[in-house]
Motif scaffolding. Structure first.
Motif, PDB file in Angstrom:
ATOM      1  N   ARG A  95       0.826  -1.214   0.000  1.00  0.00           N
ATOM      2  CA  ARG A  95       0.000   0.000   0.000  1.00  0.00           C
ATOM      3  C   ARG A  95       0.852   1.253   0.000  1.00  0.00           C
ATOM      4  O   ARG A  95       0.445   2.312  -0.520  1.00  0.00           O
ATOM      5  CB  ARG A  95      -0.913   0.015   1.230  1.00  0.00           C
ATOM      6  CG  ARG A  95      -2.066  -0.979   1.165  1.00  0.00           C
ATOM      7  CD  ARG A  95      -3.117  -0.695   2.226  1.00  0.00           C
ATOM      8  NE  ARG A  95      -2.614  -0.871   3.581  1.00  0.00           N
ATOM      9  CZ  ARG A  95      -2.425   0.118   4.452  1.00  0.00           C
ATOM     10  NH1 ARG A  95      -2.683   1.376   4.098  1.00  0.00           N
ATOM     11  NH2 ARG A  95      -1.981  -0.139   5.669  1.00  0.00           N
ATOM     12  N   ALA A  99       1.089   5.100  -2.360  1.00  0.00           N
ATOM     13  CA  ALA A  99       0.950   6.272  -1.493  1.00  0.00           C
ATOM     14  C   ALA A  99       2.162   7.195  -1.640  1.00  0.00           C
ATOM     15  O   ALA A  99       2.013   8.427  -1.697  1.00  0.00           O
ATOM     16  CB  ALA A  99       0.794   5.831  -0.037  1.00  0.00           C
ATOM     17  N   GLU A 102       1.941   9.125  -4.724  1.00  0.00           N
ATOM     18  CA  GLU A 102       0.940  10.197  -4.599  1.00  0.00           C
ATOM     19  C   GLU A 102       1.509  11.415  -3.873  1.00  0.00           C
ATOM     20  O   GLU A 102       1.298  12.555  -4.301  1.00  0.00           O
ATOM     21  CB  GLU A 102      -0.279   9.671  -3.847  1.00  0.00           C
ATOM     22  CG  GLU A 102      -1.342  10.737  -3.562  1.00  0.00           C
ATOM     23  CD  GLU A 102      -2.471  10.195  -2.708  1.00  0.00           C
ATOM     24  OE1 GLU A 102      -3.237  11.023  -2.165  1.00  0.00           O
ATOM     25  OE2 GLU A 102      -2.594   8.957  -2.561  1.00  0.00           O
ATOM     26  N   VAL A 103       2.234  11.200  -2.788  1.00  0.00           N
ATOM     27  CA  VAL A 103       2.637  12.338  -1.950  1.00  0.00           C
ATOM     28  C   VAL A 103       3.938  12.979  -2.415  1.00  0.00           C
ATOM     29  O   VAL A 103       4.242  14.109  -2.019  1.00  0.00           O
ATOM     30  CB  VAL A 103       2.771  11.920  -0.474  1.00  0.00           C
ATOM     31  CG1 VAL A 103       1.453  11.359   0.047  1.00  0.00           C
ATOM     32  CG2 VAL A 103       3.906  10.928  -0.248  1.00  0.00           C
ATOM     33  N   ARG A 116       3.223  13.244   5.584  1.00  0.00           N
ATOM     34  CA  ARG A 116       2.296  13.119   4.454  1.00  0.00           C
ATOM     35  C   ARG A 116       1.773  11.689   4.327  1.00  0.00           C
ATOM     36  O   ARG A 116       0.602  11.474   3.989  1.00  0.00           O
ATOM     37  CB  ARG A 116       2.996  13.540   3.159  1.00  0.00           C
ATOM     38  CG  ARG A 116       3.314  15.032   3.083  1.00  0.00           C
ATOM     39  CD  ARG A 116       2.040  15.887   2.980  1.00  0.00           C
ATOM     40  NE  ARG A 116       1.186  15.457   1.892  1.00  0.00           N
ATOM     41  CZ  ARG A 116       1.343  15.788   0.617  1.00  0.00           C
ATOM     42  NH1 ARG A 116       2.376  16.549   0.263  1.00  0.00           N
ATOM     43  NH2 ARG A 116       0.507  15.363  -0.305  1.00  0.00           N
ATOM     44  N   LEU A 117       2.649  10.706   4.584  1.00  0.00           N
ATOM     45  CA  LEU A 117       2.201   9.309   4.520  1.00  0.00           C
ATOM     46  C   LEU A 117       1.125   9.036   5.563  1.00  0.00           C
ATOM     47  O   LEU A 117       0.146   8.322   5.303  1.00  0.00           O
ATOM     48  CB  LEU A 117       3.389   8.363   4.730  1.00  0.00           C
ATOM     49  CG  LEU A 117       4.333   8.184   3.541  1.00  0.00           C
ATOM     50  CD1 LEU A 117       5.548   7.366   3.944  1.00  0.00           C
ATOM     51  CD2 LEU A 117       3.619   7.514   2.362  1.00  0.00           C
ATOM     52  N   GLU A 119      -1.049  11.074   6.593  1.00  0.00           N
ATOM     53  CA  GLU A 119      -2.285  11.687   6.119  1.00  0.00           C
ATOM     54  C   GLU A 119      -3.024  10.802   5.121  1.00  0.00           C
ATOM     55  O   GLU A 119      -4.246  10.920   4.978  1.00  0.00           O
ATOM     56  CB  GLU A 119      -1.970  13.042   5.471  1.00  0.00           C
ATOM     57  CG  GLU A 119      -1.457  14.091   6.461  1.00  0.00           C
ATOM     58  CD  GLU A 119      -0.994  15.349   5.741  1.00  0.00           C
ATOM     59  OE1 GLU A 119      -1.106  15.396   4.489  1.00  0.00           O
ATOM     60  OE2 GLU A 119      -0.522  16.281   6.420  1.00  0.00           O
ATOM     61  N   VAL A 120      -2.294   9.931   4.431  1.00  0.00           N
ATOM     62  CA  VAL A 120      -2.947   9.079   3.422  1.00  0.00           C
ATOM     63  C   VAL A 120      -3.037   7.625   3.899  1.00  0.00           C
ATOM     64  O   VAL A 120      -3.172   6.702   3.093  1.00  0.00           O
ATOM     65  CB  VAL A 120      -2.207   9.159   2.067  1.00  0.00           C
ATOM     66  CG1 VAL A 120      -2.308  10.564   1.493  1.00  0.00           C
ATOM     67  CG2 VAL A 120      -0.759   8.716   2.203  1.00  0.00           C
ATOM     68  N   GLY A 121      -2.943   7.425   5.208  1.00  0.00           N
ATOM     69  CA  GLY A 121      -3.219   6.105   5.763  1.00  0.00           C
ATOM     70  C   GLY A 121      -2.038   5.172   5.921  1.00  0.00           C
ATOM     71  O   GLY A 121      -2.218   3.959   6.085  1.00  0.00           O
ATOM     72  N   ILE A 122      -0.808   5.719   5.905  1.00  0.00           N
ATOM     73  CA  ILE A 122       0.391   4.898   6.127  1.00  0.00           C
ATOM     74  C   ILE A 122       1.122   5.478   7.343  1.00  0.00           C
ATOM     75  O   ILE A 122       2.088   6.232   7.210  1.00  0.00           O
ATOM     76  CB  ILE A 122       1.324   4.892   4.898  1.00  0.00           C
ATOM     77  CG1 ILE A 122       0.562   4.531   3.627  1.00  0.00           C
ATOM     78  CG2 ILE A 122       2.487   3.917   5.123  1.00  0.00           C
ATOM     79  CD1 ILE A 122       0.056   3.110   3.575  1.00  0.00           C
TER      80      ILE A 122
END
Length: 310
Positions: A95, A99, A102-103, A116-117, A119-122
């Motif tokens: 995953r 991610a 993306e960031v 930032r990770l 913030e996106v669920g990591i």
């Protein structure tokens, strides 16, 4: 020394990396010193700093990013148990790759990237080793690289694919050109590839070079010694402990016509050279070359520098 561009300086960084394949670069000042000893003043151009040989940060030319595709899977597999111990499961790592893509629209340092990770669920514990191991995994997966300013950036995805066996043979050819004479065992130690992948490699014949008397002051992570498992041809085993201090770190050393003959250190603007015990006469023999190297080192560092015998 000729193949390593120590007696015949490179024209620029492009020329240097064509000759030596890569510069070890977990310590950027040390990488700059390695380039200086080979006639290159700046680490700019189409180059990438990423995890390559031995799973260690190296500076590669963009055209040689196939090395990441060859070595990355080896080190990603080797690090799986450690990642699991840090909570980086295969599912989380899978995953994390999209991610990260993306960031990383813009370069980010590690704290900003970890934030930032999250913030996106990591989510990662920034005080643990998990961020470092996840980012190394992503680099081994061919996703990102680490700039000389320690920011992380996306790696170009349009690299030329290469079969593993072709890649091993090409890396062996490039290695032998930079470090030969050398053995497959040396190649396995330098690259980090399993010995089974370094079997049955074709002989690569190099061109002999005449001694030039060249004197070079090499630093903590210079590739010259790091290119071999057996260093006895260039470093007398009786003095190896003075240079090989453990952990892959080398005491800065003086090389003359291929042989390590002394160690050096810089303290408050003065460079002290300590010849090995069985060659006290070497200080006089190399005095002129050392003085030239120290002067060049001072210009390179934009600092006063003078030499002294210790």
């Amino acid at each position: 020394m000729r193949a390593q561009r120590l007696s015949h300086p490179a024209a620029d960084l492009d020329d240097l990396l064509d000759s030596v394949v890569a510069l070890q670069a977990q310590d950027v000042p040390a990488a700059r010193l390695a380039a200086r000893a080979r006639g290159v003043r700046a680490l700019d151009g189409p180059v990438v700093r990423t995890w390559a040989m031995r799973g260690t940060l190296h500076l590669l030319h963009e055209r040689d990013l196939w090395v990441v595709d060859l070595l990355g899977p080896v080190f990603a597999a080797a690090g799986r148990r450690r990642r699991a111990a840090l909570g980086l499961t295969d599912e989380l790592c899978a995953r994390a790759l999209p991610a990260l893509r993306e960031v990383l629209a813009d370069p980010l340092d590690r704290p900003a990237l970890v934030a930032r990770l999250a913030e996106v669920g990591i989510p990662l514990d920034p005080a643990s080793q998990a961020p470092a191991h996840l980012l190394a995994f992503a680099a081994h997966s061919g996703l990102l690289w680490r700039g000389l300013d320690d920011t992380y950036r996306l790696l170009r995805a349009d690299r030329e694919p290469r079969r593993a066996d072709d890649g091993v043979r090409e890396l062996w050819r490039r290695y032998r050109r930079a470090y030969g004479p050398a053995t497959p065992d040396d190649f396995a130690a330098w690259s980090g590839l399993p010995k089974r992948m370094a079997r049955d490699l074709p002989e690569v014949v190099g061109e002999p070079a005449a001694p030039t008397g060249a004197v070079r002051l090499l630093g903590h992570f210079d590739p010259y010694l790091l290119g071999y498992r057996d260093r006895s041809a260039v470093l007398d085993p009786a003095h190896a402990r003075l240079v090989q201090t453990g952990g892959g770190v080398l005491t800065p050393h003086v090389v003359v016509d291929g042989r390590v003959v002394a160690v050096w250190r810089r303290v408050r603007g003065r460079v002290g050279v300590t010849p090995f015990g069985d060659r006290p006469d070497i200080a006089e023999e190399i005095a002129e070359g050392v003085a030239e190297e120290v002067a060049d080192l001072g210009r390179f560092l934009d600092a006063d520098a003078a030499s002294t015998r210790r």
